[in-house]
Structure formats: C-alpha cells, structure tokens
Write a protein that holds these residues in place. Structure first.
Motif, PDB file in Angstrom:
ATOM      1  N   UNK A  34     -61.576  57.394 -12.205  1.00  0.00           N
ATOM      2  CA  UNK A  34     -61.202  58.648 -12.847  1.00  0.00           C
ATOM      3  C   UNK A  34     -62.342  59.635 -12.768  1.00  0.00           C
ATOM      4  N   UNK A  35     -61.976  60.892 -12.608  1.00  0.00           N
ATOM      5  CA  UNK A  35     -62.984  61.938 -12.543  1.00  0.00           C
ATOM      6  C   UNK A  35     -63.036  62.745 -13.830  1.00  0.00           C
ATOM      7  N   UNK A  36     -62.147  62.432 -14.780  1.00  0.00           N
ATOM      8  CA  UNK A  36     -62.106  63.158 -16.040  1.00  0.00           C
ATOM      9  C   UNK A  36     -61.640  62.259 -17.159  1.00  0.00           C
ATOM     10  N   UNK A  37     -61.684  62.801 -18.384  1.00  0.00           N
ATOM     11  CA  UNK A  37     -61.374  61.999 -19.565  1.00  0.00           C
ATOM     12  C   UNK A  37     -59.945  62.187 -20.072  1.00  0.00           C
ATOM     13  N   UNK A  38     -59.169  63.059 -19.437  1.00  0.00           N
ATOM     14  CA  UNK A  38     -57.782  63.247 -19.844  1.00  0.00           C
ATOM     15  C   UNK A  38     -57.597  64.087 -21.097  1.00  0.00           C
ATOM     16  N   UNK A  39     -58.665  64.682 -21.624  1.00  0.00           N
ATOM     17  CA  UNK A  39     -58.549  65.514 -22.819  1.00  0.00           C
ATOM     18  C   UNK A  39     -58.035  66.903 -22.453  1.00  0.00           C
ATOM     19  N   UNK A 196     -42.737  68.691  -1.153  1.00  0.00           N
ATOM     20  CA  UNK A 196     -43.698  67.601  -1.162  1.00  0.00           C
ATOM     21  C   UNK A 196     -45.014  68.094  -1.754  1.00  0.00           C
ATOM     22  N   UNK A 197     -45.590  67.283  -2.625  1.00  0.00           N
ATOM     23  CA  UNK A 197     -46.830  67.630  -3.330  1.00  0.00           C
ATOM     24  C   UNK A 197     -47.977  66.832  -2.728  1.00  0.00           C
ATOM     25  N   UNK A 198     -49.186  67.401  -2.760  1.00  0.00           N
ATOM     26  CA  UNK A 198     -50.276  66.918  -1.911  1.00  0.00           C
ATOM     27  C   UNK A 198     -51.193  65.860  -2.517  1.00  0.00           C
ATOM     28  N   UNK A 199     -51.035  65.503  -3.785  1.00  0.00           N
ATOM     29  CA  UNK A 199     -52.033  64.611  -4.391  1.00  0.00           C
ATOM     30  C   UNK A 199     -51.999  63.221  -3.751  1.00  0.00           C
ATOM     31  N   UNK A 200     -53.197  62.640  -3.651  1.00  0.00           N
ATOM     32  CA  UNK A 200     -53.348  61.296  -3.073  1.00  0.00           C
ATOM     33  C   UNK A 200     -54.622  60.681  -3.651  1.00  0.00           C
ATOM     34  N   UNK A 201     -54.580  60.273  -4.937  1.00  0.00           N
ATOM     35  CA  UNK A 201     -55.795  59.791  -5.586  1.00  0.00           C
ATOM     36  C   UNK A 201     -56.426  58.608  -4.835  1.00  0.00           C
ATOM     37  N   UNK A 202     -57.748  58.545  -4.760  1.00  0.00           N
ATOM     38  CA  UNK A 202     -58.693  59.443  -5.422  1.00  0.00           C
ATOM     39  C   UNK A 202     -58.888  60.783  -4.725  1.00  0.00           C
ATOM     40  N   UNK A 203     -58.433  60.929  -3.454  1.00  0.00           N
ATOM     41  CA  UNK A 203     -58.522  62.227  -2.802  1.00  0.00           C
ATOM     42  C   UNK A 203     -57.631  62.269  -1.572  1.00  0.00           C
ATOM     43  N   UNK A 232     -57.252  61.815 -12.249  1.00  0.00           N
ATOM     44  CA  UNK A 232     -57.474  60.825 -11.198  1.00  0.00           C
ATOM     45  C   UNK A 232     -58.132  61.437  -9.958  1.00  0.00           C
ATOM     46  N   UNK A 233     -58.137  62.752  -9.867  1.00  0.00           N
ATOM     47  CA  UNK A 233     -58.751  63.430  -8.730  1.00  0.00           C
ATOM     48  C   UNK A 233     -59.268  64.781  -9.183  1.00  0.00           C
ATOM     49  N   UNK A 234     -60.204  65.322  -8.421  1.00  0.00           N
ATOM     50  CA  UNK A 234     -60.891  66.574  -8.758  1.00  0.00           C
ATOM     51  C   UNK A 234     -60.186  67.747  -8.086  1.00  0.00           C
ATOM     52  N   UNK A 235     -59.643  68.697  -8.853  1.00  0.00           N
ATOM     53  CA  UNK A 235     -58.939  69.822  -8.229  1.00  0.00           C
ATOM     54  C   UNK A 235     -59.776  70.585  -7.207  1.00  0.00           C
TER      55      UNK A 235
END
Length: 270
Positions: A34-39, A196-203, A232-235
C-alpha cells in the motif's frame, strides 16, 4: 456558454473515515503493498499533490446492513475535489437499494465482487442493473485479487454479458477489464460497450507499454478512463505512466479526465 471540465479525474479511489480506516483497510488484499493509509483526509492531500482535479470516492458495503451507512458517508464526503459513487447489495431488494441511493443523491455505484460476496451473473444483480438504466453509472472490479472462488465472481465474460444485455448502462470495468486476467479481457471485452479503467496495482507500469497501447488502440481511446486504485497505487505515478505511453495529446487528455466527464456529465463545479 463553454462548460469547463476537470482536466484529471481519478475514477478509482478508496477511503474511509479517519477513525476506522486502519481497521477497514487491514484485511483487504493483504498481498498488495500500500502507498497510503486509506484515510479520507489523506486522500485529499494525495489528490492535490498528484495534480488530480477530482477523485471518485468509491463506497463499498461488504454486507447489506451497511449499505445506507456507506452511502451516507459518500454523500457527506463528496464535494470540492471528490465525486462520490455509492454502494448497493443484492441481499437488499431493488427498491431498498434505489431508495438509499436516491435519499443520498448518488448517481453511481461501485460493485466489488471480492468483498461483497456476490457474482455478477447473480439474477439479483441483473435486476439491479436493469433498474439502473442510464440513470445510475457502475464502476466494477473485474478479475482476480482474492481466492479461487472469489476470483470467479467477476470475470470478463460476465462483464461482456452485462454490457450486451444492458446497452444503456454506463459501465466501467476496472483493471482493463480483468485484473491478472488480461488475455481473457482482451478476448472478451475489446470493442464491447464498456469503458475500461487503467488501474493495475501496484502500478500500470508493470504492463508492457506496447501491450497497453494495443489494448487502447483496439478498444478506442475514447472508452478508456484513468483510475489509480489508491491507496494500493500512487495517482501521480499512474498519471506519469499514462503520459509515458506516447499517445496523442487528445487521447491522453480524454483518458485522464475527459472521457469520464463525458460519460457521467461532470462539469468543473462537480
């Protein structure tokens, strides 16, 4: 009158109230870094730092009893840099789900088979999608990410069947239509009536750029939308990966924001 639209929209953001974020995020896909805390407070900072004009906060109710509570959270959190997609659950009736969405003024939902425990070919899910018509947009997880059983609840083939059965549905399939099932997604979904959306964690950068360009070329750049899947990934890294594909300025601008804005009718004032 010219209506300005946000230049960059991250359509795939997860966040929870600060007080419960650690507990809520803890058991989810532990195999992914994870790249963030979800807050929620952190999400605002991440969007600003990444140059994202709008993030789409995606609510997910793991069980039916939490649907209205999650929708209330989404409704009070949206505004400014956040758009809000709520949640539904087939253990509630169609009428109960729609009532919650309308009560909170929500016009889009996130479906997440891994966490919500239902398959996309469940007749109760199809009843909901039929009721959505063109009014309620859907962003859906597709592909792997859990155990063998849960991975079969949201296949590219199921998304194709939905797209064909409900041609008016505003449907976005995450992870290029099949997380870690990309060949299947290419076979089942390219050219279909789905974004179609581009996310593919971790990148997304883990995917070969030439393959991503080929997918975009075959499906049409006008039906691709940018999502990071934070935390899960960095924008910022995902935006850089999209810009690094070497697409035309017009195609890149559409993917980063224009296509989604057109799909759901987002103006600069959100």
């Amino acid at each position: 009158m010219i209506i300005d639209v946000p230049k960059i929209i991250d359509v795939h953001c997860h966040a929870w109230p600060d007080a419960i974020a650690e507990k809520a995020l803890g058991p989810r896909v532990p195999q992914l870094p994870r790249v963030g805390d979800g807050k929620l407070s952190s999400l605002h900072d991440v969007l600003a730092r990444s140059g994202v004009d709008r993030g789409v906060l995606l609510g997910i109710a793991d069980s039916a009893k939490y649907v209205d509570r999650v929708n209330a959270f989404v409704a009070r959190s949206r505004g400014g840099d956040l758009l809000g997609f709520g949640t539904v659950h087939p253990d509630l009736s169609v009428e109960e789900n729609l009532a919650s969405l309308r009560r909170h003024g929500i016009r889009g939902v996130k479906l997440h088979s891994l966490f919500q425990g239902f398959a996309y070919d469940d007749v109760r899910v199809w009843d909901l999608l039929e009721a959505f018509g063109s009014e309620i947009a859907v962003i859906a997880h597709v592909g792997a990410g859990g155990d063998r059983e849960s991975n079969e609840r949201a296949t590219p083939g199921m998304i194709r069947a939905i797209a064909r059965r409900f041609p008016d549905l505003k449907l976005v399939a995450c992870h290029f239509g099949g997380y870690h099932r990309l060949e299947e997604a290419e076979e089942e979904l390219l050219g279909e009536n789905v974004y179609l959306e581009t996310s593919w964690p971790p990148t997304m950068a883990q995917l070969a750029p030439e393959r991503v360009r080929e997918i975009i070329g075959k499906h049409g750049a006008e039906r691709i939308v940018f999502g990071s899947d934070w935390p899960m990934a960095d924008p910022a890294a995902e935006i850089a990966a999209i810009r690094g594909l070497g697409l035309s300025d017009e195609a890149t601008a559409g993917i980063l924001g224009g296509n989604f804005a057109r799909l759901v009718g987002v103006a600069a004032d959100g």
